[in-house]
Design an enzyme around this catalytic site. Sequence first.
Site, PDB file in Angstrom:
ATOM      1  N   GLN A  52       7.872 -13.329  21.502  1.00 36.91           N
ATOM      2  CA  GLN A  52       7.526 -14.739  21.767  1.00 36.91           C
ATOM      3  C   GLN A  52       8.159 -15.687  20.746  1.00 36.91           C
ATOM      4  O   GLN A  52       7.505 -16.569  20.198  1.00 36.91           O
ATOM      5  CB  GLN A  52       6.007 -14.925  21.792  1.00 36.91           C
ATOM      6  CG  GLN A  52       5.292 -14.014  22.796  1.00 36.91           C
ATOM      7  CD  GLN A  52       3.810 -14.290  22.854  1.00 36.91           C
ATOM      8  OE1 GLN A  52       3.385 -15.306  23.368  1.00 36.91           O
ATOM      9  NE2 GLN A  52       3.034 -13.372  22.302  1.00 36.91           N
ATOM     10  N   CYS A  96      -2.118  -2.337   7.778  1.00 37.91           N
ATOM     11  CA  CYS A  96      -2.084  -3.287   6.658  1.00 37.91           C
ATOM     12  C   CYS A  96      -0.864  -4.210   6.671  1.00 37.91           C
ATOM     13  O   CYS A  96      -0.961  -5.356   6.218  1.00 37.91           O
ATOM     14  CB  CYS A  96      -2.218  -2.534   5.345  1.00 37.91           C
ATOM     15  SG  CYS A  96      -3.869  -1.814   5.172  1.00 37.91           S
ATOM     16  N   VAL A 101       3.205   0.313   4.212  1.00 33.15           N
ATOM     17  CA  VAL A 101       2.487   1.069   5.247  1.00 33.15           C
ATOM     18  C   VAL A 101       1.055   0.570   5.392  1.00 33.15           C
ATOM     19  O   VAL A 101       0.502   0.024   4.435  1.00 33.15           O
ATOM     20  CB  VAL A 101       2.473   2.575   4.893  1.00 33.15           C
ATOM     21  CG1 VAL A 101       3.872   3.116   4.897  1.00 33.15           C
ATOM     22  CG2 VAL A 101       1.760   2.885   3.578  1.00 33.15           C
ATOM     23  N   THR A 102       0.442   0.814   6.576  1.00 34.47           N
ATOM     24  CA  THR A 102       1.115   1.240   7.785  1.00 34.47           C
ATOM     25  C   THR A 102       1.450   0.010   8.625  1.00 34.47           C
ATOM     26  O   THR A 102       0.773  -1.003   8.542  1.00 34.47           O
ATOM     27  CB  THR A 102       0.258   2.210   8.646  1.00 34.47           C
ATOM     28  OG1 THR A 102      -0.931   1.553   9.087  1.00 34.47           O
ATOM     29  CG2 THR A 102      -0.102   3.459   7.853  1.00 34.47           C
ATOM     30  N   ASP A 151       0.794  -1.245   0.000  1.00 33.08           N
ATOM     31  CA  ASP A 151       0.000   0.000   0.000  1.00 33.08           C
ATOM     32  C   ASP A 151       0.824   1.293   0.000  1.00 33.08           C
ATOM     33  O   ASP A 151       0.468   2.258   0.695  1.00 33.08           O
ATOM     34  CB  ASP A 151      -0.967   0.009   1.191  1.00 33.08           C
ATOM     35  CG  ASP A 151      -1.962  -1.134   1.144  1.00 33.08           C
ATOM     36  OD1 ASP A 151      -1.924  -1.941   0.202  1.00 33.08           O
ATOM     37  OD2 ASP A 151      -2.793  -1.231   2.067  1.00 33.08           O
ATOM     38  N   LYS A 178      -7.724  -4.653   4.771  1.00 30.24           N
ATOM     39  CA  LYS A 178      -6.418  -4.287   5.311  1.00 30.24           C
ATOM     40  C   LYS A 178      -5.403  -5.400   5.014  1.00 30.24           C
ATOM     41  O   LYS A 178      -4.267  -5.132   4.674  1.00 30.24           O
ATOM     42  CB  LYS A 178      -6.514  -4.033   6.824  1.00 30.24           C
ATOM     43  CG  LYS A 178      -7.528  -2.948   7.224  1.00 30.24           C
ATOM     44  CD  LYS A 178      -7.260  -1.621   6.557  1.00 30.24           C
ATOM     45  CE  LYS A 178      -8.242  -0.549   7.005  1.00 30.24           C
ATOM     46  NZ  LYS A 178      -8.169   0.667   6.163  1.00 30.24           N
ATOM     47  N   LYS A 197      -6.648  -4.863  -3.192  1.00 36.09           N
ATOM     48  CA  LYS A 197      -7.292  -5.508  -2.041  1.00 36.09           C
ATOM     49  C   LYS A 197      -8.329  -4.576  -1.425  1.00 36.09           C
ATOM     50  O   LYS A 197      -8.056  -3.391  -1.217  1.00 36.09           O
ATOM     51  CB  LYS A 197      -6.233  -5.915  -1.012  1.00 36.09           C
ATOM     52  CG  LYS A 197      -5.420  -4.771  -0.420  1.00 36.09           C
ATOM     53  CD  LYS A 197      -4.313  -5.323   0.462  1.00 36.09           C
ATOM     54  CE  LYS A 197      -3.529  -4.271   1.198  1.00 36.09           C
ATOM     55  NZ  LYS A 197      -4.270  -3.518   2.207  1.00 36.09           N
ATOM     56  N   GLU A 238      -4.646  -0.765  -1.394  1.00 34.99           N
ATOM     57  CA  GLU A 238      -5.953  -0.843  -0.739  1.00 34.99           C
ATOM     58  C   GLU A 238      -6.926   0.061  -1.484  1.00 34.99           C
ATOM     59  O   GLU A 238      -6.613   1.215  -1.759  1.00 34.99           O
ATOM     60  CB  GLU A 238      -5.843  -0.391   0.729  1.00 34.99           C
ATOM     61  CG  GLU A 238      -7.202  -0.446   1.440  1.00 34.99           C
ATOM     62  CD  GLU A 238      -7.145  -0.019   2.911  1.00 34.99           C
ATOM     63  OE1 GLU A 238      -6.053   0.158   3.450  1.00 34.99           O
ATOM     64  OE2 GLU A 238      -8.249   0.138   3.490  1.00 34.99           O
TER      65      GLU A 238
HETATM   66  N1  TIU Z   1      -2.623   0.439   4.239  1.00 41.24           N
HETATM   67  C1  TIU Z   1      -3.104   0.678   5.456  1.00 41.24           C
HETATM   68  O1  TIU Z   1      -2.413   0.487   6.446  1.00 41.24           O
HETATM   69  N2  TIU Z   1      -4.377   1.215   5.548  1.00 41.24           N
HETATM   70  C2  TIU Z   1      -4.786   2.063   6.543  1.00 41.24           C
HETATM   71  O2  TIU Z   1      -5.936   2.488   6.573  1.00 41.24           O
HETATM   72  N3  TIU Z   1      -3.836   2.423   7.458  1.00 41.24           N
HETATM   73  C3  TIU Z   1      -3.987   3.328   8.477  1.00 41.24           C
HETATM   74  O3  TIU Z   1      -3.070   3.419   9.295  1.00 41.24           O
HETATM   75  N4  TIU Z   1      -5.057   4.089   8.552  1.00 41.24           N
END
Ligand code: TIU
Length: 222
Positions: free
Chosen positions: A203, A163, A158-159, A25, A133, A130, A73
Amino acid sequence: MATVIKAEPYDLPFDPRTTALIIIDMQRDFLEPGGFGAMLGNDVSLLRGAIEPCEAVLEAARRHGLLVLHTREGHSPDMSDCPPTKQARGALECGIGDAGPMGRILVRGEPGHDIIPELYPMAGEPVIDKPGKGAFHATDLELKLRNRGIKTLIVCGVTTEVCVNTTVREANDRGFECVVVSDATGSYFPEFQRVGLEMIKAQGGIFGWVAPSDAVIAALNA
Ligand code: TIU
């Protein structure tokens, strides 16, 4: 001697022939002003530190002939693949599907939905669109990986806590071994960046491994 990535919680043996790079993403909607990330109230500049390390890992992966996949996304223009709950979440004045400065937010085909120019996919590199997430949910990602005999995933993007974490958890449950590239991931929240990586490797590597980009690149070059 087996090739290993110097990672935490311990070295990860891997075979470049069965390893893929997946970049999650890295879209304008998350990394540039006016997109979904900004509409959620975030400072998008916080994610931009991930771009250069991501470029370096991408260059090494391409040079060594790894399978490279990109994810985005987003939703179809008629929003039929967007759960109403997702669209409503946050009660935003300008949210998913609405017109923003980079086109309709998180809608396929709009400028904001596309991948940033620095990391733009090359011809032949699969781009996984996709709706969720996680990159495995409602996509053909698993089929593509299995058909190529992929066992290990190098994960950037990210993030970190949203995701990236969701995708790593999905991959781990499917038997893929994931190494998350610490400096090639990013969060709008420094604390979530730290904890998001901690959760992967805690862990005994409950979800996978964490390594910096220079360790991943050194392992590819070895
Ligand atoms: N790609 C992804 O992480 N989608 C999000 O909406 N991330 C946020 O941190 N909002």
